[in-house]
Design an enzyme around this catalytic site. Structure first.
Site, short mmCIF file in Angstrom:
data_model
loop_
_atom_site.label_atom_id
_atom_site.label_comp_id
_atom_site.label_asym_id
_atom_site.label_seq_id
_atom_site.Cartn_x
_atom_site.Cartn_y
_atom_site.Cartn_z
N SER A 302 0.78 -1.29 -0.31
CA SER A 302 0.11 0.12 0.25
C SER A 302 1.04 1.42 -0.17
CB SER A 302 -1.09 -0.29 0.84
OG SER A 302 -1.88 1.14 1.01
N ASP A 313 10.26 5.20 -10.22
CA ASP A 313 9.85 5.68 -11.40
C ASP A 313 10.58 7.28 -12.12
OD1 ASP A 313 8.50 3.65 -12.10
OD2 ASP A 313 6.29 4.47 -11.98
N LYS A 327 -0.54 -4.13 -3.26
CA LYS A 327 -2.03 -3.71 -3.30
C LYS A 327 -2.40 -1.70 -3.83
CE LYS A 327 -5.07 -2.28 0.54
NZ LYS A 327 -5.15 -0.77 0.23
#
Length: 453
Positions: A302, A313, A327
């Site tokens: 999460s 990224d 999740k």
């Protein structure tokens, strides 16, 4: 839908469900779908439900409680959706408040119902469960000799919590072991410390255990303390997100922002095509561009995956360890009454490059096994895609062949006993520290260590 962020949820207690990232909404925030709710067929189905309800009340062999029947019907409806949507009655609401306050009597376990059994998602560091050696993937089958199978998660939560100083015996079934075994623990007052830091060989280590309301501020304070401790000469930082079950979205954003000075951090997307909200980093990197390594494992979920995905990224950090939990959904807390609420999955979140981590999780840039754990190879990993009715990610990459690759990597050939003789008790962390010292061009120092908690 209001967009202010909820500042009160971190389900990471003994017996709490998989953690969620929540937003607040008004009680009327879920609008009826005019294409289905108003139809005659829907009303016929509701009539059928009332017929069944009345017949059970009138003809069941034992007298039944109306509240229990209605709660069971609501739970059945939500359980048909996904594993993270649920109804919170007064008792559940109170359990949630105890957990979010981070101060309760218990064991320090995050668990999930799995086909009628209570399965450990992760033990929280520095708690009775963690020190007793309970591991992710273990099944708790009995509490003080009482069989749990077929019961509810709420009942298991209630049984595991209790007054600090009282003892409790859990019967554990661990995949790979022939027989169940008992573990006797003493409940403690669980005070969750979301962030701890230390310095090893010039490397700052920031261990983030959960994303509660102070995590962002505590992370920035840890960075400042490490810089002061090292006189500003930090070789780099290890952000340890292993076994972090998640928590508050705004805190995941703030933690990411501490290490970024520009770019998107995360976006969340609902059912409608235009229901997209994006969150961006503000100018200023607290670490002044120092090298970063993020450690994740199968228990990183999460909010922890939001941070790891953002730094990966944006090419700000190297991610090491194992594939994370996976999740990638957002739950919204919908108040129903003063002491009841509906926790409903309303959106998916995406990393800056547009990846959904649902099911697939965050793939590490460098896969580093936890060789210092003697059960590492035999212990199965428990992730989102193991849960029944989990949301499907069509873009998920199947890496089961990689994870089960029997060919030994020459870099990771040491045994747990060999590492223990070398004084290495956490191989993944040790590997990350040595990698940062090489990046910084400084030789590994002797086993010097300073810490603050």
């Amino acid at each position: 839908m209001p967009k202010s962020l909820l500042r009160s949820l971190a389900l990471i207690a003994a017996g709490a469900a998989i953690p969620t990232v929540l937003l607040p909404v008004a009680t009327n925030a879920v609008a009826a779908d005019s294409g289905t709710t108003g139809s005659a067929d829907t009303y016929r189905q509701l009539d059928q439900f009332m017929n069944v309800f009345q017949k059970v009340r009138a003809d069941y062999v034992d007298k039944v409680d109306d509240k229990a029947l209605i709660k069971g019907a609501i739970n059945g409806m939500l359980e048909s959706l996904d594993p993270h949507s649920s109804y919170l009655d007064a008792r559940d609401f109170q359990q949630m408040k105890l957990t979010t306050e981070g101060n309760y009597g218990g064991l320090g376990l995050t668990v999930q119902m799995d086909d009628g059994a209570v399965k450990v998602v992760t033990p929280t560091e520095d708690t009775p469960a963690y020190r007793a050696g309970i591991k992710a993937g273990d099944y708790i089958t009995r509490i003080n000799g009482k069989l749990l199978y077929g019961g509810t998660l709420d009942d298991a939560v209630t049984d595991m919590r209790g007054a600090p100083g009282t003892k409790i015996t859990l019967t554990i079934v661990r995949p790979g072991r022939e027989k169940p075994f008992d573990v006797t623990l003493t409940r403690e007052n669980i005070v969750l410390k979301p962030v701890k830091w230390e310095v090893r060989n010039g490397v700052g280590i920031i261990n983030i255990n959960s994303f509660s309301k102070a995590t962002g501020a505590d992370t920035r304070a840890a960075i400042a303390a490490i810089q002061k401790q090292t006189g500003g000469r930090v070789a780099g930082y290890v952000i340890d997100l292993r076994s972090n079950p998640g928590g508050l979205l705004d805190q995941a954003i703030e933690v990411s922002d501490a290490f970024l000075d520009h770019g998107e951090i995360v976006s969340q997307r609902g059912r409608a095509k235009d229901d997209i909200e994006r969150y961006y980093a503000r100018p200023g990197d607290d670490t002044k561009g120092a090298p970063l390594i993020v450690l994740v494992d199968a228990g990183s979920a999460s909010a922890a995956e939001i941070v790891a995905g953002a730094l990966q990224d944006d090419r700000r950090a190297i991610v090491m360890g194992e594939r994370s939990f996976g999740k990638g959904s957002v739950q919204t807390l919908l108040p129903l009454t003063d002491d009841t609420a509906l926790r409903l999955t309303t959106a998916r979140y995406y990393t800056p490059s547009g990846r959904s981590v649902q099911e697939g999780g965050i793939q590490p840039d460098i896969r580093v096994p936890q060789l210092s754990d003697p059960d590492y190879k035999d212990r199965p990993r428990f992730r989102e895609d193991d849960l029944r009715r989990h949301l499907i990610n069509e873009a998920k990459v199947d890496d089961s062949v990689i994870e089960a690759d029997p060919k030994p990597d020459p870099r990771f050939a040491a045994s747990a006993d060999q590492l223990k003789k070398q004084g290495i008790t956490d191989y993944q962390l040790d590997y990350a520290i040595k990698t940062l010292t090489r990046i910084a061009g400084t030789p590994p120092a002797p086993a010097t260590r300073t810490a603050a908690r």
